[in-house]
Design a protein around this motif. Sequence first.
Motif, short mmCIF file in Angstrom:
data_model
loop_
_atom_site.label_atom_id
_atom_site.label_comp_id
_atom_site.label_asym_id
_atom_site.label_seq_id
_atom_site.Cartn_x
_atom_site.Cartn_y
_atom_site.Cartn_z
N LEU A 191 -0.95 -2.16 -8.86
CA LEU A 191 -1.60 -2.70 -7.66
C LEU A 191 -0.57 -3.45 -6.84
O LEU A 191 0.18 -4.27 -7.36
CB LEU A 191 -2.75 -3.63 -8.08
N ASP A 192 -0.51 -3.15 -5.54
CA ASP A 192 0.37 -3.87 -4.62
C ASP A 192 -0.50 -4.52 -3.55
O ASP A 192 -1.05 -3.83 -2.68
CB ASP A 192 1.37 -2.90 -3.98
N PRO A 193 -0.64 -5.86 -3.59
CA PRO A 193 -1.55 -6.54 -2.66
C PRO A 193 -0.98 -6.77 -1.26
O PRO A 193 -1.67 -7.31 -0.40
CB PRO A 193 -1.81 -7.88 -3.36
N VAL A 201 3.13 1.97 -4.38
CA VAL A 201 1.94 2.65 -4.89
C VAL A 201 2.20 4.16 -4.99
O VAL A 201 1.87 4.81 -5.99
CB VAL A 201 0.72 2.36 -3.98
N ILE A 202 2.83 4.72 -3.95
CA ILE A 202 3.09 6.16 -3.91
C ILE A 202 4.12 6.55 -4.97
O ILE A 202 3.96 7.54 -5.69
CB ILE A 202 3.52 6.60 -2.49
N TYR A 249 -3.30 1.30 -6.67
CA TYR A 249 -4.02 0.60 -5.60
C TYR A 249 -3.06 -0.17 -4.69
O TYR A 249 -2.13 -0.82 -5.15
CB TYR A 249 -5.00 -0.41 -6.22
N GLY A 250 -3.36 -0.11 -3.40
CA GLY A 250 -2.64 -0.93 -2.44
C GLY A 250 -3.63 -1.59 -1.50
O GLY A 250 -4.65 -1.00 -1.14
N SER A 251 -3.32 -2.82 -1.12
CA SER A 251 -4.13 -3.45 -0.07
C SER A 251 -3.18 -4.21 0.85
O SER A 251 -2.05 -4.52 0.49
CB SER A 251 -5.17 -4.40 -0.68
N ASP A 252 -3.65 -4.46 2.06
CA ASP A 252 -2.84 -5.16 3.05
C ASP A 252 -3.82 -5.76 4.05
O ASP A 252 -4.89 -5.18 4.28
CB ASP A 252 -1.88 -4.19 3.75
N VAL A 296 4.84 -6.54 -5.95
CA VAL A 296 4.69 -6.91 -4.54
C VAL A 296 6.04 -7.32 -3.96
O VAL A 296 6.88 -7.92 -4.63
CB VAL A 296 3.63 -8.05 -4.40
N ASN A 297 6.22 -6.95 -2.70
CA ASN A 297 7.43 -7.31 -1.96
C ASN A 297 6.96 -8.14 -0.76
O ASN A 297 6.82 -7.64 0.35
CB ASN A 297 8.12 -6.00 -1.50
N PRO A 298 6.65 -9.44 -1.01
CA PRO A 298 6.08 -10.25 0.08
C PRO A 298 7.13 -10.53 1.15
O PRO A 298 8.32 -10.32 0.91
CB PRO A 298 5.67 -11.56 -0.62
N PRO A 299 6.69 -11.01 2.31
CA PRO A 299 7.69 -11.37 3.33
C PRO A 299 8.60 -12.48 2.81
O PRO A 299 8.16 -13.35 2.07
CB PRO A 299 6.86 -11.86 4.52
#
Length: 370
Positions: A191-193, A201-202, A249-252, A296-299
């Motif tokens: 999961l990548d939020p 995800v891909i 799963y991915g969300s943004d 996750v790769n947050p800003p």
Amino acid sequence: MDTAELEIFLVATPGLEQPLLAETIRNGFAGAKQVPGGVVLHGGWPEVWRANLVLRGANKVLVRLGSFPAVHLAQLDKRARKFPWGDVLRPDVPVRVEATSRKSRIYHAGAARQRIERAISDTLGAPLAQDAPVRVLVRIERDICTLSVDSSGDPLHKRGHKAAVAKAPMRETMAAMFLHECGFDGAEPVLDPMCGSGTFVIEAAEIALGLPPGRSRDFAFQQLATFDADEWARMRQPQDTAETGLRFYGSDRNTGAVETATANAQRASVDAVTRFRQAAVSDIKPPAGPAGLVIVNPPYGARIGDEKRLRSLYGSLGKVLMARFSGWRVGIVTSSQSLARATRLPLIAPGPVVDHGGTKIRLYRTDPLH
């Protein structure tokens, strides 16, 4: 030129040589060794094609054609004219030559490049062009001239099935290596939020389904004299894709990113096992089923003053993960140790420093949360 035992050099992202070596060995390439800047192995041309097709972490696959001493331009010229260019290059395919020189008596790389270009066009008749599909690399180091050809063409992070990119994208090659560094092998959900254009995800879905990363694109080696179209067609024949009951799963919070990621997953033929939705970090919940990996790769702010605002984002991400994601592992890619710590997650020792287009980033990980 003995083509049965070519020296093949896989270019790594600086800092990710180790996972690239592990991947190369896992894919059955014999005698792979880590060297500065990448991984070196030996094999024939089919191994060159296979490396381009199956390796997720290599940026380029370079093939060493030969080397000889050269202490002045006349000598370089003479040796270059005797070189068997026709064994590898085709007279009807344009070529581009790039040269570098270090610690050598031939110090002018531009003059060296011109000599090699002239040797190729005079002896083989191949046209020269700036946008040529085939790139010959000349490296003169300590008076030894080494000639290589770039078998990849476009960098290998360009998988060929991703049209749309969200801003500050994580390269596919890096994403695959970070997944590997988190212990991901395709057997758990991901999961990548803050999924952006969906790269993590891909890549995770492709790994789980056993889809080769180079399946949708063309390569420079298809324009070389050594290319065997039948053998390549056999190599590319779709294997039975692995079955997976898992979902990725991915969300943004940005609807545009979610639409982009969904379209990219469709083009990569992983839409059956990926799910993207619009959600703020505070709204993410673990999907039903087994625990897996949150990556996750947050800003990470480049400007002073960003850090304060970002610290609260990282803080709320950490809070949500600690409260809801028991049993899941976490991987966070960021340029700032203090931002990683702001999550208050139980981080273990970080991975090596990785060069992401000039920004120094690292992977911070946790063991399963409880």
